[in-house]
Design a protein around this motif. Structure first.
Motif, short mmCIF file in Angstrom:
data_model
loop_
_atom_site.label_atom_id
_atom_site.label_comp_id
_atom_site.label_asym_id
_atom_site.label_seq_id
_atom_site.Cartn_x
_atom_site.Cartn_y
_atom_site.Cartn_z
N CYS A 26 0.82 -1.20 0.00
CA CYS A 26 0.00 0.00 0.00
C CYS A 26 0.85 1.25 0.00
CB CYS A 26 -0.94 0.00 1.21
SG CYS A 26 -0.11 -0.34 2.79
N GLY A 27 0.61 2.10 -0.98
CA GLY A 27 1.20 3.42 -0.99
C GLY A 27 2.66 3.48 -1.35
N GLY A 28 3.31 2.42 -1.81
CA GLY A 28 4.73 2.44 -2.06
C GLY A 28 5.08 2.93 -3.45
N SER A 29 6.37 3.19 -3.65
CA SER A 29 6.88 3.59 -4.94
C SER A 29 7.54 2.38 -5.59
CB SER A 29 7.89 4.72 -4.78
OG SER A 29 7.29 5.85 -4.20
N SER A 30 7.76 2.46 -6.88
CA SER A 30 8.42 1.38 -7.59
C SER A 30 9.83 1.79 -7.93
CB SER A 30 7.65 1.03 -8.86
OG SER A 30 7.84 2.03 -9.84
N LEU A 31 10.61 0.82 -8.42
CA LEU A 31 11.99 1.09 -8.78
C LEU A 31 12.10 1.94 -10.04
CD1 LEU A 31 13.53 -2.44 -8.15
CD2 LEU A 31 13.40 -0.50 -6.58
N THR A 32 11.00 2.20 -10.71
CA THR A 32 11.03 2.98 -11.95
C THR A 32 10.52 4.41 -11.76
OG1 THR A 32 8.83 2.16 -12.57
CG2 THR A 32 10.74 0.90 -13.34
N THR A 33 10.40 4.85 -10.52
CA THR A 33 9.86 6.18 -10.23
C THR A 33 10.68 7.29 -10.89
OG1 THR A 33 8.97 5.46 -8.11
CG2 THR A 33 9.32 7.81 -8.39
N ILE A 156 19.55 2.44 -9.12
CA ILE A 156 19.85 3.50 -10.07
C ILE A 156 18.92 3.29 -11.26
CG2 ILE A 156 21.61 4.58 -11.53
CD1 ILE A 156 23.73 3.29 -9.69
N ASN A 157 18.15 4.31 -11.61
CA ASN A 157 17.27 4.21 -12.76
C ASN A 157 17.40 5.45 -13.62
OD1 ASN A 157 15.74 6.28 -11.65
ND2 ASN A 157 13.99 5.00 -11.13
N HIS A 166 20.19 -2.54 -9.07
CA HIS A 166 19.24 -2.72 -7.96
C HIS A 166 19.84 -3.68 -6.95
CE1 HIS A 166 15.42 -4.80 -6.29
NE2 HIS A 166 15.76 -3.80 -5.52
N ASN A 167 19.84 -3.25 -5.68
CA ASN A 167 20.32 -4.10 -4.60
C ASN A 167 19.33 -4.03 -3.44
OD1 ASN A 167 21.75 -5.51 -2.63
ND2 ASN A 167 23.72 -4.65 -3.24
N PRO A 168 18.57 -5.11 -3.19
CA PRO A 168 17.62 -5.13 -2.07
C PRO A 168 18.31 -5.52 -0.77
CG PRO A 168 17.39 -7.14 -3.35
CD PRO A 168 18.48 -6.34 -4.01
N PHE A 169 18.71 -4.54 0.02
CA PHE A 169 19.45 -4.84 1.24
C PHE A 169 18.57 -5.47 2.31
CE2 PHE A 169 22.38 -1.91 -0.73
CZ PHE A 169 23.59 -2.53 -0.46
N GLU A 170 17.33 -5.03 2.42
CA GLU A 170 16.39 -5.62 3.36
C GLU A 170 15.07 -5.82 2.64
OE1 GLU A 170 17.31 -6.57 6.19
OE2 GLU A 170 18.96 -5.30 6.85
#
Length: 236
Positions: A26-33, A156-157, A166-170
């Motif tokens: 809910c309400g989040g942004s994507s990696l392509t913002t 980085i986009n 893209h690196n998902p640390f958590e």
């Protein structure tokens, strides 16, 4: 009686799950913002040439991406609160609190927008230095389990929607539980910046909680410091 799980600690070393599954909540942004940073606020790189360019954020230039969002739905009998912030000095946070049927989410994106205004491609090195901590405390509901998720991503986009790195640390649910200990990372990436394109270098955090009757959750991520160096390498 409700079962309480208290895990106030620093987030580190979690086994990773695909971050986009968490980020799509809910309400989040994507990696392509595309953050729509005005042209006069972007850092400008020249075309590939004989000289090297170095930009250090926030030491030399303040961060120009400071996006934040929060949502809360307390429901009929519950409570919910979401808060987030992102500052040009390299600090940010997101935290939520919900109980008794309430739900909340909060997120931030902190980083820098760069434009290659030259006529040629430019090779660039990006170095992220980040220190962060997190907290989690939750109580199961009498009928419905408490659900919590959190994510911290580096990416980085470009503003055309392409994800270069893209690196998902958590990226985990509360059931997996954070481990204790300080978390600091240094990441280095080599990217090619095409002429006339705009690029975003971002660290993004998000937390979310959903509770049932009798349930409770408090969780958050605090980005204590972010340092970003972007170096356009000299042409040979």
């Amino acid at each position: 009686m409700p079962h309480r799980k208290s895990k106030w600690s620093l987030l580190s070393g979690l086994s990773l799950v695909p971050a986009l599954l968490v980020w799509g909540g809910c309400g989040g942004s994507s990696l392509t913002t595309d953050f729509q940073v005005p042209a006069d606020q972007r850092t400008s790189l020249t075309s590939a040439g004989p000289t090297e360019q170095i930009f250090r954020m926030p030491a030399d230039v303040p961060f120009n991406i400071t996006s934040k969002r929060s949502d809360q739905v307390p429901g009929m009998d519950g409570t919910a609160r979401g808060e987030s912030g992102a500052e040009r000095d390299g600090t940010a946070f997101c935290r939520v609190s919900a109980s008794n049927g309430g739900a909340a989410s909060a997120s931030f994106e902190l980083g820098h927008c760069v434009e290659n205004r030259g006529q040629q491609s430019a090779a660039a090195e990006a170095i992220f230095i980040c220190e962060y901590e997190g907290s989690l405390s939750e109580t199961e509901g009498t009928e419905t389990n408490t659900s919590t998720t959190y994510a911290l991503d580096l990416y980085i986009n470009d503003t055309d929607g392409r994800v270069l790195k893209h690196n998902p640390f958590e990226a985990a649910s509360g059931d997996e539980g954070p481990r204790s200990g300080s978390t600091r990372f240094v990441e280095e990436y080599l990217v090619t910046l095409e002429p006339g394109r705009v690029y975003n270098f971002v660290v993004a955090g998000k937390v979310a909680a959903k509770t049932g009757a009798g349930g409770q959750a408090d969780l958050g991520i605090k980005l204590k410091t972010l340092q970003l160096t972007i170096r356009k390498t000299a042409a040979e």
